[in-house]
Design a protein around this motif. Structure first.
Motif, PDB file in Angstrom:
ATOM      1  N   ASP A 117      -4.382 -10.075  -0.954  1.00 25.98           N
ATOM      2  CA  ASP A 117      -4.150 -10.092  -2.402  1.00 25.98           C
ATOM      3  C   ASP A 117      -2.811  -9.424  -2.698  1.00 25.98           C
ATOM      4  OD1 ASP A 117      -4.240  -9.973  -5.161  1.00 25.98           O
ATOM      5  OD2 ASP A 117      -5.981  -8.639  -5.257  1.00 25.98           O
ATOM      6  N   MET A 118      -1.865 -10.187  -3.240  1.00 24.59           N
ATOM      7  CA  MET A 118      -0.531  -9.676  -3.545  1.00 24.59           C
ATOM      8  C   MET A 118      -0.357  -9.399  -5.034  1.00 24.59           C
ATOM      9  SD  MET A 118       1.640 -12.163  -1.062  1.00 24.59           S
ATOM     10  CE  MET A 118       3.184 -11.305  -1.228  1.00 24.59           C
ATOM     11  N   TYR A 119      -1.404  -9.598  -5.829  1.00 24.86           N
ATOM     12  CA  TYR A 119      -1.310  -9.424  -7.280  1.00 24.86           C
ATOM     13  C   TYR A 119      -1.881  -8.088  -7.764  1.00 24.86           C
ATOM     14  CZ  TYR A 119      -1.842 -10.032 -12.263  1.00 24.86           C
ATOM     15  OH  TYR A 119      -1.776  -9.848 -13.610  1.00 24.86           O
ATOM     16  N   THR A 120      -3.071  -7.750  -7.351  1.00 23.79           N
ATOM     17  CA  THR A 120      -3.760  -6.568  -7.867  1.00 23.79           C
ATOM     18  C   THR A 120      -2.966  -5.298  -7.590  1.00 23.79           C
ATOM     19  OG1 THR A 120      -5.868  -7.651  -7.446  1.00 23.79           O
ATOM     20  CG2 THR A 120      -5.939  -5.272  -7.785  1.00 23.79           C
ATOM     21  N   PRO A 121      -2.697  -4.477  -8.630  1.00 26.78           N
ATOM     22  CA  PRO A 121      -1.961  -3.231  -8.382  1.00 26.78           C
ATOM     23  C   PRO A 121      -2.809  -2.280  -7.547  1.00 26.78           C
ATOM     24  CG  PRO A 121      -2.742  -3.279 -10.649  1.00 26.78           C
ATOM     25  CD  PRO A 121      -3.067  -4.617 -10.038  1.00 26.78           C
ATOM     26  N   ARG A 122      -2.227  -1.702  -6.523  1.00 26.95           N
ATOM     27  CA  ARG A 122      -2.972  -0.759  -5.672  1.00 26.95           C
ATOM     28  C   ARG A 122      -3.093   0.597  -6.340  1.00 26.95           C
ATOM     29  NH1 ARG A 122      -2.918  -5.280  -3.916  1.00 26.95           N
ATOM     30  NH2 ARG A 122      -3.019  -5.823  -1.724  1.00 26.95           N
ATOM     31  N   GLU A 161      -3.169  10.811 -14.568  1.00 26.21           N
ATOM     32  CA  GLU A 161      -3.665  10.819 -13.189  1.00 26.21           C
ATOM     33  C   GLU A 161      -3.623   9.407 -12.590  1.00 26.21           C
ATOM     34  OE1 GLU A 161      -7.792  11.673 -10.766  1.00 26.21           O
ATOM     35  OE2 GLU A 161      -7.511  12.583 -12.735  1.00 26.21           O
ATOM     36  N   VAL A 162      -3.152   9.327 -11.367  1.00 26.97           N
ATOM     37  CA  VAL A 162      -3.016   8.052 -10.656  1.00 26.97           C
ATOM     38  C   VAL A 162      -4.227   7.861  -9.746  1.00 26.97           C
ATOM     39  CG1 VAL A 162      -1.598   6.781  -9.007  1.00 26.97           C
ATOM     40  CG2 VAL A 162      -0.509   8.219 -10.718  1.00 26.97           C
ATOM     41  N   THR A 163      -4.812   6.657  -9.772  1.00 28.98           N
ATOM     42  CA  THR A 163      -5.936   6.358  -8.891  1.00 28.98           C
ATOM     43  C   THR A 163      -5.642   5.110  -8.071  1.00 28.98           C
ATOM     44  OG1 THR A 163      -7.052   5.090 -10.622  1.00 28.98           O
ATOM     45  CG2 THR A 163      -7.668   7.394 -10.404  1.00 28.98           C
ATOM     46  N   LYS A 164      -6.195   5.089  -6.858  1.00 24.92           N
ATOM     47  CA  LYS A 164      -6.020   3.940  -5.976  1.00 24.92           C
ATOM     48  C   LYS A 164      -7.063   2.879  -6.330  1.00 24.92           C
ATOM     49  CE  LYS A 164      -5.279   2.642  -1.243  1.00 24.92           C
ATOM     50  NZ  LYS A 164      -3.942   2.449  -0.811  1.00 24.92           N
ATOM     51  N   GLN A 165      -6.642   1.623  -6.286  1.00 29.90           N
ATOM     52  CA  GLN A 165      -7.513   0.496  -6.623  1.00 29.90           C
ATOM     53  C   GLN A 165      -7.518  -0.468  -5.436  1.00 29.90           C
ATOM     54  OE1 GLN A 165      -7.508  -1.251 -10.726  1.00 29.90           O
ATOM     55  NE2 GLN A 165      -6.301  -2.818  -9.706  1.00 29.90           N
ATOM     56  N   PRO A 166      -8.685  -0.923  -5.000  1.00 32.65           N
ATOM     57  CA  PRO A 166      -8.729  -1.831  -3.850  1.00 32.65           C
ATOM     58  C   PRO A 166      -8.281  -3.247  -4.227  1.00 32.65           C
ATOM     59  CG  PRO A 166     -10.926  -1.539  -4.715  1.00 32.65           C
ATOM     60  CD  PRO A 166     -10.031  -0.620  -5.503  1.00 32.65           C
ATOM     61  N   PRO A 167      -7.736  -3.997  -3.266  1.00 34.57           N
ATOM     62  CA  PRO A 167      -7.404  -5.404  -3.524  1.00 34.57           C
ATOM     63  C   PRO A 167      -8.690  -6.204  -3.710  1.00 34.57           C
ATOM     64  CG  PRO A 167      -7.079  -4.882  -1.212  1.00 34.57           C
ATOM     65  CD  PRO A 167      -7.411  -3.596  -1.903  1.00 34.57           C
ATOM     66  N   ARG A 168      -8.595  -7.356  -4.368  1.00 29.08           N
ATOM     67  CA  ARG A 168      -9.771  -8.205  -4.581  1.00 29.08           C
ATOM     68  C   ARG A 168     -10.222  -8.862  -3.284  1.00 29.08           C
ATOM     69  NH1 ARG A 168      -7.413 -12.046  -9.081  1.00 29.08           N
ATOM     70  NH2 ARG A 168      -5.628 -11.752  -7.721  1.00 29.08           N
ATOM     71  N   HIS A 185       5.874  -4.702  -5.521  1.00 28.00           N
ATOM     72  CA  HIS A 185       7.005  -5.424  -4.961  1.00 28.00           C
ATOM     73  C   HIS A 185       8.360  -4.870  -5.360  1.00 28.00           C
ATOM     74  CE1 HIS A 185       3.901  -8.223  -3.838  1.00 28.00           C
ATOM     75  NE2 HIS A 185       3.580  -8.391  -5.105  1.00 28.00           N
ATOM     76  N   CYS A 186       8.435  -4.079  -6.426  1.00 31.84           N
ATOM     77  CA  CYS A 186       9.717  -3.566  -6.912  1.00 31.84           C
ATOM     78  C   CYS A 186      10.170  -2.333  -6.126  1.00 31.84           C
ATOM     79  CB  CYS A 186       9.617  -3.184  -8.388  1.00 31.84           C
ATOM     80  SG  CYS A 186       9.703  -4.582  -9.505  1.00 31.84           S
ATOM     81  N   GLU A 187      11.454  -2.246  -5.923  1.00 33.05           N
ATOM     82  CA  GLU A 187      12.062  -1.065  -5.325  1.00 33.05           C
ATOM     83  C   GLU A 187      13.264  -0.722  -6.179  1.00 33.05           C
ATOM     84  OE1 GLU A 187      12.043   2.044  -3.255  1.00 33.05           O
ATOM     85  OE2 GLU A 187      10.610   0.521  -2.653  1.00 33.05           O
ATOM     86  N   ASP A 191       0.797  -1.224   0.000  1.00 32.29           N
ATOM     87  CA  ASP A 191       0.000   0.000   0.000  1.00 32.29           C
ATOM     88  C   ASP A 191       0.829   1.273   0.000  1.00 32.29           C
ATOM     89  OD1 ASP A 191      -2.547  -1.200  -0.072  1.00 32.29           O
ATOM     90  OD2 ASP A 191      -2.372  -1.699   2.033  1.00 32.29           O
ATOM     91  N   ARG A 192       2.117   1.193  -0.380  1.00 27.79           N
ATOM     92  CA  ARG A 192       2.937   2.400  -0.392  1.00 27.79           C
ATOM     93  C   ARG A 192       2.417   3.367  -1.453  1.00 27.79           C
ATOM     94  NH1 ARG A 192       7.825  -0.641  -3.061  1.00 27.79           N
ATOM     95  NH2 ARG A 192       7.188  -0.445  -5.223  1.00 27.79           N
ATOM     96  N   ALA A 193       2.698   4.639  -1.246  1.00 23.60           N
ATOM     97  CA  ALA A 193       2.251   5.669  -2.186  1.00 23.60           C
ATOM     98  C   ALA A 193       3.067   5.586  -3.468  1.00 23.60           C
ATOM     99  CB  ALA A 193       2.396   7.050  -1.558  1.00 23.60           C
ATOM    100  N   PRO A 194       2.455   5.923  -4.612  1.00 17.09           N
ATOM    101  CA  PRO A 194       3.206   5.898  -5.867  1.00 17.09           C
ATOM    102  C   PRO A 194       4.223   7.028  -5.901  1.00 17.09           C
ATOM    103  CG  PRO A 194       1.036   6.820  -6.227  1.00 17.09           C
ATOM    104  CD  PRO A 194       1.075   6.341  -4.799  1.00 17.09           C
ATOM    105  N   PRO A 195       5.276   6.877  -6.717  1.00 16.25           N
ATOM    106  CA  PRO A 195       6.271   7.948  -6.808  1.00 16.25           C
ATOM    107  C   PRO A 195       5.674   9.165  -7.504  1.00 16.25           C
ATOM    108  CG  PRO A 195       6.705   6.257  -8.444  1.00 16.25           C
ATOM    109  CD  PRO A 195       5.589   5.751  -7.577  1.00 16.25           C
ATOM    110  N   PRO A 196       6.206  10.365  -7.211  1.00 13.21           N
ATOM    111  CA  PRO A 196       5.709  11.558  -7.910  1.00 13.21           C
ATOM    112  C   PRO A 196       5.978  11.416  -9.410  1.00 13.21           C
ATOM    113  CG  PRO A 196       7.574  12.093  -6.484  1.00 13.21           C
ATOM    114  CD  PRO A 196       7.265  10.654  -6.285  1.00 13.21           C
ATOM    115  N   ASP A 197       5.069  11.946 -10.205  1.00 12.02           N
ATOM    116  CA  ASP A 197       5.140  11.681 -11.632  1.00 12.02           C
ATOM    117  C   ASP A 197       4.359  12.748 -12.377  1.00 12.02           C
ATOM    118  OD1 ASP A 197       3.493  10.313 -13.887  1.00 12.02           O
ATOM    119  OD2 ASP A 197       5.192   8.965 -13.633  1.00 12.02           O
ATOM    120  N   ASN A 198       4.767  13.071 -13.571  1.00 16.94           N
ATOM    121  CA  ASN A 198       4.052  14.068 -14.379  1.00 16.94           C
ATOM    122  C   ASN A 198       3.172  13.410 -15.440  1.00 16.94           C
ATOM    123  OD1 ASN A 198       5.163  16.226 -13.023  1.00 16.94           O
ATOM    124  ND2 ASN A 198       6.965  16.286 -14.339  1.00 16.94           N
TER     125      ASN A 198
END
Length: 111
Positions: free
Chosen positions: A39-44, A28-35, A59-61, A18-25
């Motif tokens: 749930d470790m697959y669905t992108p938040r 628009e970024v939207t939050k999506q709930p897990p199924r 999972h990537c850093e 559930d970490r916040a997405p990186p700043p980006d230009n």
């Protein structure tokens, strides 16, 4: 070929889902709930629509955006992190692994 039965003992390591997405230009970024819980697959976090829709790998850093419509997100989660799109959970560890002497690729024996 020798088979190493103990090589499946490595623990899977995953990032904060559930970490916040990186700043980006970009779009628009939207939050999506897990199924479901765990749930470790669905992108938040997702951005874009149609062919340009992307999901943020949880999972990537550092964080990484991957296209969802051309299966880049699916391939990445399956093959880089070992997470099933169907169950939303990591695949079971193989019962044994070996290195193919001709190709140098790791091979795994599933249950």
């Amino acid at each position: 070929m020798e088979i190493d039965v103990s090589s499946n003992q490595d623990e899977l390591r995953f990032g904060s889902l559930d970490r916040a997405p990186p700043p980006d230009n970009g779009p628009e970024v939207t939050k999506q709930p897990p199924r479901f819980d765990g749930d470790m697959y669905t992108p938040r976090w997702v951005r874009g629509v149609g062919k340009s829709k992307e999901g943020l790998c949880p999972h990537c850093e550092p964080a990484r955006w991957l296209k969802t419509k051309i299966s880049a997100y699916w391939y990445h989660l399956n093959y880089q992190h070992g997470v099933s799109s169907i169950t939303g959970r990591p695949f079971a560890q193989p019962t044994a692994e070996r290195v193919n002497k001709k190709t140098g690729m790791k091979e795994a024996l599933c249950h």
